[in-house]
Structure formats: C-alpha cells, structure tokens
Design an enzyme around this catalytic site. Structure first.
Site, mmCIF file in Angstrom:
data_model
loop_
_atom_site.group_PDB
_atom_site.id
_atom_site.type_symbol
_atom_site.label_atom_id
_atom_site.label_comp_id
_atom_site.label_asym_id
_atom_site.label_seq_id
_atom_site.Cartn_x
_atom_site.Cartn_y
_atom_site.Cartn_z
ATOM 1 N N ASP A 153 6.022 -7.602 1.475
ATOM 2 C CA ASP A 153 5.314 -6.923 2.578
ATOM 3 C C ASP A 153 4.903 -7.970 3.601
ATOM 4 O OD1 ASP A 153 3.207 -5.224 4.029
ATOM 5 O OD2 ASP A 153 3.760 -3.847 2.421
ATOM 6 N N ASP A 169 9.187 -9.876 6.192
ATOM 7 C CA ASP A 169 9.351 -8.973 7.332
ATOM 8 C C ASP A 169 10.788 -8.477 7.239
ATOM 9 O OD1 ASP A 169 9.979 -7.796 9.754
ATOM 10 O OD2 ASP A 169 8.836 -9.240 10.940
ATOM 11 N N VAL A 170 10.959 -7.172 7.032
ATOM 12 C CA VAL A 170 12.307 -6.649 6.751
ATOM 13 C C VAL A 170 13.282 -6.824 7.906
ATOM 14 C CG1 VAL A 170 11.539 -4.978 5.002
ATOM 15 C CG2 VAL A 170 11.683 -4.262 7.413
ATOM 16 N N MET A 230 3.163 4.401 -0.603
ATOM 17 C CA MET A 230 4.183 4.738 -1.600
ATOM 18 C C MET A 230 4.788 3.504 -2.258
ATOM 19 S SD MET A 230 6.273 7.988 -0.277
ATOM 20 C CE MET A 230 5.902 8.190 1.431
ATOM 21 N N THR A 250 -0.940 8.840 2.496
ATOM 22 C CA THR A 250 -0.912 7.372 2.491
ATOM 23 C C THR A 250 -1.565 6.892 3.790
ATOM 24 O OG1 THR A 250 1.119 7.094 3.761
ATOM 25 C CG2 THR A 250 1.395 7.419 1.383
ATOM 26 N N LYS A 278 15.425 7.640 10.495
ATOM 27 C CA LYS A 278 15.443 8.227 9.141
ATOM 28 C C LYS A 278 16.762 8.969 8.900
ATOM 29 C CE LYS A 278 11.550 6.605 7.664
ATOM 30 N NZ LYS A 278 11.528 5.631 6.554
ATOM 31 N N TYR A 321 11.562 7.762 15.141
ATOM 32 C CA TYR A 321 11.385 7.889 13.688
ATOM 33 C C TYR A 321 12.487 8.782 13.113
ATOM 34 C CZ TYR A 321 8.935 8.465 9.218
ATOM 35 O OH TYR A 321 8.593 8.462 7.882
ATOM 36 N N ARG A 347 0.852 -1.198 0.000
ATOM 37 C CA ARG A 347 0.000 0.000 0.000
ATOM 38 C C ARG A 347 0.891 1.253 0.000
ATOM 39 N NH1 ARG A 347 -1.696 -0.168 6.463
ATOM 40 N NH2 ARG A 347 0.068 1.108 7.098
HETATM 41 P P1 NAD Z 1 2.296 2.908 4.772
HETATM 42 O O1 NAD Z 1 2.107 2.676 6.215
HETATM 43 O O2 NAD Z 1 1.141 3.349 3.966
HETATM 44 O O3 NAD Z 1 2.976 1.652 4.087
HETATM 45 C C1 NAD Z 1 4.078 1.027 4.679
HETATM 46 C C2 NAD Z 1 4.116 -0.423 4.263
HETATM 47 O O4 NAD Z 1 5.215 -1.043 4.941
HETATM 48 C C3 NAD Z 1 2.853 -1.198 4.667
HETATM 49 O O5 NAD Z 1 2.365 -1.929 3.571
HETATM 50 C C4 NAD Z 1 3.342 -2.115 5.790
HETATM 51 O O6 NAD Z 1 2.657 -3.349 5.874
HETATM 52 C C5 NAD Z 1 4.807 -2.305 5.399
HETATM 53 N N1 NAD Z 1 5.620 -2.736 6.531
HETATM 54 C C6 NAD Z 1 5.615 -2.270 7.816
HETATM 55 N N2 NAD Z 1 6.460 -2.960 8.580
HETATM 56 C C7 NAD Z 1 7.038 -3.882 7.765
HETATM 57 C C8 NAD Z 1 8.004 -4.903 7.983
HETATM 58 N N3 NAD Z 1 8.545 -5.145 9.181
HETATM 59 N N4 NAD Z 1 8.370 -5.662 6.920
HETATM 60 C C9 NAD Z 1 7.822 -5.448 5.703
HETATM 61 N N5 NAD Z 1 6.897 -4.509 5.444
HETATM 62 C C10 NAD Z 1 6.514 -3.745 6.475
HETATM 63 O O7 NAD Z 1 3.471 4.001 4.677
HETATM 64 P P2 NAD Z 1 3.944 4.992 3.517
HETATM 65 O O8 NAD Z 1 3.499 6.353 3.874
HETATM 66 O O9 NAD Z 1 3.653 4.437 2.171
HETATM 67 O O10 NAD Z 1 5.505 4.960 3.810
HETATM 68 C C11 NAD Z 1 6.453 4.321 3.011
HETATM 69 C C12 NAD Z 1 7.825 4.813 3.440
HETATM 70 O O11 NAD Z 1 7.902 6.235 3.272
HETATM 71 C C13 NAD Z 1 8.127 4.569 4.924
HETATM 72 O O12 NAD Z 1 9.487 4.230 5.067
HETATM 73 C C14 NAD Z 1 7.853 5.919 5.556
HETATM 74 O O13 NAD Z 1 8.566 6.106 6.753
HETATM 75 C C15 NAD Z 1 8.310 6.848 4.479
HETATM 76 N N6 NAD Z 1 7.743 8.200 4.534
HETATM 77 C C16 NAD Z 1 6.397 8.412 4.563
HETATM 78 C C17 NAD Z 1 5.911 9.715 4.569
HETATM 79 C C18 NAD Z 1 4.438 10.035 4.544
HETATM 80 O O14 NAD Z 1 4.090 11.205 4.793
HETATM 81 N N7 NAD Z 1 3.553 9.107 4.214
HETATM 82 C C19 NAD Z 1 6.811 10.788 4.565
HETATM 83 C C20 NAD Z 1 8.182 10.517 4.556
HETATM 84 C C21 NAD Z 1 8.635 9.222 4.521
#
Ligand code: NAD
Length: 250
Positions: free
Chosen positions: A38, A65-66, A19, A192, A161, A157, A17
C-alpha cells in the site's frame, strides 16, 4: 474449513484498509504468508504487527504505488526473498472519483486510469514471472459492479473497472498455459473508507436497490476472493464473480 491457503504466498495491493485489509486478515487466518502492499505506511505497519501477533501470522509490508514499475519490482522481490515464492496476486488497490463525463478533468481521468487500470496491468506484468517460477498461481483483479453496468456518474471509475473485466479475460487466456488463473471480482456497495465521502442518502439508495437491502461487509467480499485465490477454484479462470447482494440481478 481452515488452511485453505496453506503453503501459499500472496501479495495484496491496497491492503492497509477496507477490503484489502479484510483479505489480508482472512488470508493469514487460512495459512498464507502475506505481503501487505500500500501507500499508507503507518496503517500498513500497524496491520502487519497485529497479523504477526496472531498464532499463524506471517506478514510483511512493502510500500507499493501500483502505478510505479520500480515499486512492483521491489515488492515482488521482497515476497520471494522473505517468503520463498509468490503464488497469489490480489490487484485490489483502487480510487474513486464521482465526476461524470463532462465534469471529469483530463488530469483526474489520467489519475484514475493510472491507478485502477494501469496498476492492474503492471501488477500482472511484474508478478507473473515470479508466479511462473513458483509453478503457477492465481490472480484476482478487483473490479466493481460498475465494471458491468452504468450508473450515470463516476465516468473514469466505470471506464477503468470495465477495462479490468476484459483485461482479466485476455490475461486468463495468456497465462493458462503456465498454470496461472486470472479472475475478476465485482463488489456492490461495501462499507469501507472509500465510500465514506459518499452522501448517506445516496448510499442508502444503492443499498436498498439490492435484493439484500444493506451494504456489504469487506469480509463478505474477502471470502469470494479467498475461494478464487485457492486451489478450490482450480477450473475457474477468466470468470467474473459478482458479490453485490443481488444489485445487478434486478
Ligand atoms: P479503500 O479506499 O478503503 O482502500 C483502498 C486502498 O488502496 C487504500 O489503502 C489506499 O491507500 C490504497 N491505494 C490507493 N491508491 C493506491 C496506489 N496508487 N498504490 C497502492 N495502493 C493504493 O477502498 P475499498 O473500498 O477497500 O476498495 C478496494 C477495491 O474495491 C478498489 O479497487 C475499489 O475500487 C473496489 N470496490 C470498492 C467498492 C466499495 O463499495 N467499497 C465497490 C466495488 C469495488
């Protein structure tokens, strides 16, 4: 332009889901074979089915699971078995906790570090041998603007990061001799599921503090990731691409 990833195989974490999903869709559209990785099995299977119904669809799902080396081993082996090689790793999976320094518990700190920071290191450690066998490739590590600046909360966080940013640079130096580029991407607030629990007024405040006064869309980040993943970025490594509507410009 199309076919920007023709002949490439990509593994994208957190691709069920948000990004990661947007990356998977764009990468398939641009000719890549994609391993969606995922924890969310049902969502990932649905996405893979949909991608494979498209004209250019070559996608499979691996439960990953990463934080687990054995899951990484299986996923990388799956990419090579199903698609013949591995050229691109997108370390996108991440989790958010809003607690500040004082409120963060030790177990929560460890959980965020394990997923966001250890997960990125382990991904590179486990995928690079396959990328070396493929003759080289590109790693894109998803950090955040909160890997560049503070915000007064989300302590773990921010810490993770920021760690991704500098890990990316040292990995770029380590892997340049084997033709693997490593870059980080720093999104601002993007619409997201991750940001859904954040209060609307707080989201509005962040969005309106950027030059472009709105939240970003996942596709707007995916195009930046696509560029870094592709051969168009052949002289770019160890760099950080900020995609934040100008939030950190002010
Ligand atoms: P999201 O929560 O919508 O999606 C994250 C995905 O990662 C999910 O599908 C989840 O199941 C998966 N995930 C979580 N833990 C996991 C694990 N241990 N192993 C494998 N998969 C796992 O988040 P997003 O907003 O799409 O974020 C994607 C990336 O972008 C993340 O690293 C987040 O920190 C970063 N980010 C997000 C934003 C924002 O505003 N949305 C801004 C900056 C950075």
């Amino acid at each position: 332009m199309a076919n920007r990833l023709e002949g490439k195989v990509a593994l994208i974490t957190g691709a069920a889901r948000g990004m990661g999903e947007a990356n998977a869709r764009l990468f398939v559209q641009e000719g890549a074979k994609v391993l969606v990785a995922d924890l969310l099995d049902a969502e990932s299977e649905r996405l893979v089915d949909e991608l494979n119904r498209s004209r250019r669809g070559h996608a499979e799902y691996a439960h990953l699971d990463v934080t687990r080396a054995s899951d990484w081993g299986n996923a990388v082996a799956r990419a090579e078995r199903s698609f013949g090689s591995l050229h691109i790793l997108i370390n996108n999976a991440g989790i958010l906790n809003m607690a500040g320094v004082e409120e963060t518990t030790e177990s929560e700190w460890q959980r965020i570090v394990d997923v966001n920071q250890k997960g990125v290191w382990l991904g590179m450690k486990m995928a690079v041998p396959a990328m070396r066998r493929a003759g080289g490739g590109s790693v894109v590590n998803i950090s955040s603007i909160y890997g560049l600046i503070g915000s007064g909360g989300a302590a773990a966080y921010h810490a993770t990061k920021g760690a991704i940013r500098i890990l990316t640079k040292t990995a770029a130096a380590e892997f340049a001799p084997i033709n693997i580029r490593v870059n980080s991407v720093h999104p601002g607030i993007i619409t997201t599921p991750m940001v859904e629990p954040i209060a609307h007024v707080f989201r509005q405040k962040i969005a309106s503090a950027a030059c472009i006064k709105r939240e970003g869309r996942p596709e707007e980040v995916a195009y930046g990731v696509l560029f870094l993943a592709s051969d168009e970025a052949s002289y770019i490594t160890g760099s950080e691409l900020v995609i934040d509507g100008g939030y950190t410009a002010l």
